[in-house]
Write a protein that holds these residues in place. Structure first.
Motif, mmCIF file in Angstrom:
data_model
loop_
_atom_site.group_PDB
_atom_site.id
_atom_site.type_symbol
_atom_site.label_atom_id
_atom_site.label_comp_id
_atom_site.label_asym_id
_atom_site.label_seq_id
_atom_site.Cartn_x
_atom_site.Cartn_y
_atom_site.Cartn_z
ATOM 1 N N SER B 41 -5.425 -4.012 1.192
ATOM 2 C CA SER B 41 -4.208 -3.934 0.687
ATOM 3 C C SER B 41 -4.425 -4.745 -0.956
ATOM 4 O O SER B 41 -3.603 -4.130 -1.735
ATOM 5 C CB SER B 41 -3.192 -4.512 1.493
ATOM 6 N N LYS B 45 -3.165 -2.822 -4.535
ATOM 7 C CA LYS B 45 -1.953 -3.567 -5.058
ATOM 8 C C LYS B 45 -1.961 -3.177 -6.677
ATOM 9 O O LYS B 45 -2.964 -3.385 -7.465
ATOM 10 C CB LYS B 45 -1.966 -5.153 -5.085
ATOM 11 N N PRO B 46 -0.895 -3.088 -7.390
ATOM 12 C CA PRO B 46 -0.492 -2.945 -8.636
ATOM 13 C C PRO B 46 -0.683 -4.414 -9.251
ATOM 14 O O PRO B 46 -0.357 -5.215 -8.457
ATOM 15 C CB PRO B 46 0.832 -2.042 -8.794
ATOM 16 N N ASN B 48 1.505 -6.274 -10.871
ATOM 17 C CA ASN B 48 2.467 -7.252 -10.664
ATOM 18 C C ASN B 48 2.649 -7.594 -9.366
ATOM 19 O O ASN B 48 3.170 -8.729 -9.013
ATOM 20 C CB ASN B 48 3.923 -6.527 -11.221
ATOM 21 N N GLU B 49 2.111 -6.873 -8.412
ATOM 22 C CA GLU B 49 2.078 -7.612 -6.975
ATOM 23 C C GLU B 49 0.952 -8.447 -6.809
ATOM 24 O O GLU B 49 1.291 -9.217 -5.958
ATOM 25 C CB GLU B 49 2.184 -6.447 -6.014
ATOM 26 N N VAL B 59 0.419 -4.511 0.870
ATOM 27 C CA VAL B 59 0.837 -4.085 -0.343
ATOM 28 C C VAL B 59 2.218 -3.091 -0.293
ATOM 29 O O VAL B 59 2.525 -2.379 0.787
ATOM 30 C CB VAL B 59 -0.198 -3.052 -0.903
ATOM 31 N N GLU B 60 2.905 -3.242 -1.260
ATOM 32 C CA GLU B 60 4.253 -2.684 -1.201
ATOM 33 C C GLU B 60 4.083 -1.126 -1.866
ATOM 34 O O GLU B 60 4.674 -0.148 -1.292
ATOM 35 C CB GLU B 60 5.545 -3.413 -1.842
ATOM 36 N N ASN B 61 3.637 -1.156 -3.171
ATOM 37 C CA ASN B 61 3.629 0.206 -3.565
ATOM 38 C C ASN B 61 1.970 0.527 -4.089
ATOM 39 O O ASN B 61 1.811 0.075 -5.019
ATOM 40 C CB ASN B 61 4.230 0.104 -5.205
ATOM 41 N N PRO B 62 1.390 1.038 -3.043
ATOM 42 C CA PRO B 62 0.143 1.191 -3.220
ATOM 43 C C PRO B 62 -0.320 2.301 -4.378
ATOM 44 O O PRO B 62 0.345 3.095 -4.909
ATOM 45 C CB PRO B 62 -0.367 1.795 -1.928
ATOM 46 N N THR B 63 -1.250 1.783 -5.214
ATOM 47 C CA THR B 63 -1.695 2.557 -6.290
ATOM 48 C C THR B 63 -3.349 2.691 -6.365
ATOM 49 O O THR B 63 -3.988 1.587 -5.933
ATOM 50 C CB THR B 63 -1.042 1.803 -7.425
ATOM 51 N N LYS B 65 -4.888 2.625 -9.079
ATOM 52 C CA LYS B 65 -4.961 2.271 -10.753
ATOM 53 C C LYS B 65 -6.294 1.411 -10.629
ATOM 54 O O LYS B 65 -7.413 1.447 -11.522
ATOM 55 C CB LYS B 65 -3.918 1.437 -11.263
#
Lengths: 293, 291
Positions: B41, B45-46, B48-49, B59-63, B65
């Motif tokens: 996770s 994580k992006p 900001n997380e 992780v809340e908004n997986p990316t 990136k």
């Protein structure tokens, strides 16, 4: 007679042949370096671009470690305190888990696999990375105030060890993987008929544990204590080894001093293991390998 | 030899009285798996997380990136990443194969053949198990240097072939093979080499799987040989490359995500090998009992 002699010769020869590659590797990359480091621990070593300069200083490095070094003894004492505390926890914990897994339940293999997983995690860079990312502490403990609860309800002599154990729970779990398997192996070797006989005679599970299970896995307790000790002591993440590494490339103390520290450390591991073996191998009256079959 | 799976006593259905065991085991397993979940996770994580306080576990908004960033960083370096990967694959392959062979041969000889000083050899091995690995790095360098293995891929391989743990495990395992089996083979005219190949190797397969997994760990995660023996950049390993990459970036904010992604990429092969081999490994441990 002669034929037998020739056979014996031949067996010796093939024996050496089979071990030879290993011996070469061992002598070159383990035995000689260990001997070399022992030698260097009595020297002051300077590594320069032209090579290494050594001056014989007898026991000075060792004296310095105990009498003048501000860090080493302190670091060593702290580490040994921790180890003395963690070893029983790891051993008892892994015994409990092994007893649980040994129950007739489903998905045994899956659970066994999960508890063996740390063998992959605790080696190499991965665990360092996990430490630096903070994955080894349990977020729930801090968030739901378990620590505060313990501090409020117990005196500090009791709450402090409990808190350290809870905070290091994941680490302790990780160091129990192999131990759990060793205990499982021990439990599997106990003849199930003994359990049946005992329960027919009216023994409670509690009595069965103390009178049958525990004595028969006693040799494995020793193996596990030894394994845990070696595991904790040679772990690259502990403070003492860190200190040794640090001294290795320092100019004012240097490699000679670092090896002296390593040898003191090695001697301590050796003595601790010797004591453990001496204490546990006494009154070995019950041998499950003989009685269990 | 009591087979580990000898008595299949696993019941086929879950009984209510067993629920308490599951409760304990599942809770403990969750703790065990927590760090691995965390690693995955964290890598997804992006930015900001990653810097949220208090830190979130999942992780809340997986990316993806972080992986893209990692790829971008690696594509601008002079030496392509595939070069390091190639080095690591070759080195790890050789170490795993050779160290298993060497340990198996030595384990067989020390356990079943009669010759002088075999006890001494085994005791030396046990002592080597306990020694601080860091203290022998420098003397090892001198030997590697005299043998001309610096700046040579063999320098990654040869120094770590004699694995004390490997020999220890395999010898314990061979000890459990009954002597009668070997005697009967030799009465039938088998040479020691044939006994080794036709009897010992098939029987100790699980032990060899364990040693393989340990050797893989050691070789794949090895950064020390790259650091000490290799001056030529192109000969360094993937693990070393990853640590330098993340080491330089750690202080930068963007580096955190890349470091997490790199850690995951380093870890995944370990996990895959483990999943492939684990059932065999566990059998070994149960058999050998490490006595």
């Amino acid at each position: 007679m002669l034929l037998r002699l020739i056979r014996k010769r031949r067996e010796m020869f093939t024996g050496y042949l089979f071990v030879l590659p290993w011996i070469i590797g061992f002598l070159l990359f383990m035995a000689y370096p260990i001997y070399f480091s022992l030698n260097m621990s009595f020297n002051r070593v300077l590594i320069t671009s032209e090579g290494i300069n050594t001056t014989f200083v007898a026991w000075d490095n060792f004296k310095y470690a105990f009498l003048s070094d501000p860090q080493y003894v302190e670091e060593l004492v702290v580490f040994i305190q921790q180890v003395v505390f963690i070893i029983p926890i790891v051993v008892i914990f892994s015994m409990l888990v092994a007893l649980l897994i040994n129950q007739p339940i489903r998905f045994k293999g899956l659970f066994r696999g999960i508890f063996f997983l740390p063998v992959v995690i605790t080696s190499g860079e991965v665990v360092k990375e996990l430490f630096s990312q903070g994955a080894t502490s349990i977020p729930i403990v801090e968030r739901y105030g378990i620590v505060q609860f313990l501090e409020a309800n117990f005196s500090s002599t009791w709450s402090e060890p409990i808190i350290t154990v809870i905070q290091q729970l994941i680490i302790i779990l990780w160091y129990s993987g192999v131990q759990i398997l060793i205990f499982l192996a021990g439990l599997q070797k106990v003849n199930s008929q003994i359990y049946e006989a005992a329960s027919i005679d009216g023994a409670s599970p509690w009595e069965i544990f103390w009178k049958i299970t525990l004595p028969s896995i006693k040799p494995f307790i020793l193996v596990n204590i030894v394994y845990t000790t070696v595991d904790l002591f040679t772990n690259a993440l502990n403070g003492v080894i860190g200190l040794i590494k640090e001294h290795m490339f320092k100019l004012n103390t240097g490699f000679g001093y670092a090896t002296a520290l390593a040898w003191i450390y090695f001697a301590i591991i050796f003595v601790i293991l010797l004591l453990v073996v001496l204490i546990f191998s006494r009154n070995e009256d019950y041998n499950p390998r003989k009685a269990g079959r | 030899m009591n087979s580990f799976h000898g008595n299949k006593i696993n019941p086929t259905r879950i009984h209510r009285s067993q629920l308490k065991y599951y409760l304990f085991l599942i809770a403990l397993s969750a703790f065990m798996l927590l760090p691995i979940v965390f690693m995955f996770s964290q890598a997804l994580k992006p930015i900001n997380e990653l810097f949220l306080y208090p830190p979130r576990f999942f992780v809340e908004n997986p990316t993806l990136k972080n992986f893209l960033d990692l790829f971008n960083v690696t594509s601008v370096t002079v030496i392509p990443m595939t070069r390091f990967l190639f080095n690591s694959v070759v080195v790890t392959g050789c170490v795993v194969f050779l160290s298993i062979t060497i340990s198996a041969m030595a384990g067989f000889a020390l356990s079943k053949l009669q010759f002088k000083s075999k006890k001494l050899i085994f005791e030396a091995n046990v002592i080597a198990l306990m020694f601080v690995p860091a203290a022998i790095a420098i003397p090892r360098y001198f030997i590697v240097d005299t043998l001309g293995l610096t700046d040579n891929l063999l320098g990654h391989i040869i120094p770590i072939l004699a694995m004390p743990v490997g020999l220890f495990l395999i010898k314990q395992f061979v000890d459990q093979i009954p002597n009668e089996l070997i005697q009967s083979a030799s009465i039938d005219g088998a040479t020691n080499f044939m006994i080794f190949r036709k009897i010992i190797i098939p029987v100790i397969m699980p032990a060899m799987a364990t040693v393989a997994i340990l050797a893989f760990q050691m070789a794949w995660n090895n950064t020390e040989t790259s650091e000490i023996y290799m001056n030529n950049e192109t000969l360094r390993t993937f693990a070393f490359y990853m640590t330098t990459l993340t080491g330089n970036l750690e202080n930068r904010v963007a580096g955190q995500g890349i470091a997490a992604a790199a850690a995951l990429i380093m870890f995944v092969p370990n996990l895959i090998i483990f999943i492939f081999m684990q059932s065999r490994v566990i059998d070994t441990m149960a058999h050998s009992g490490l006595k």
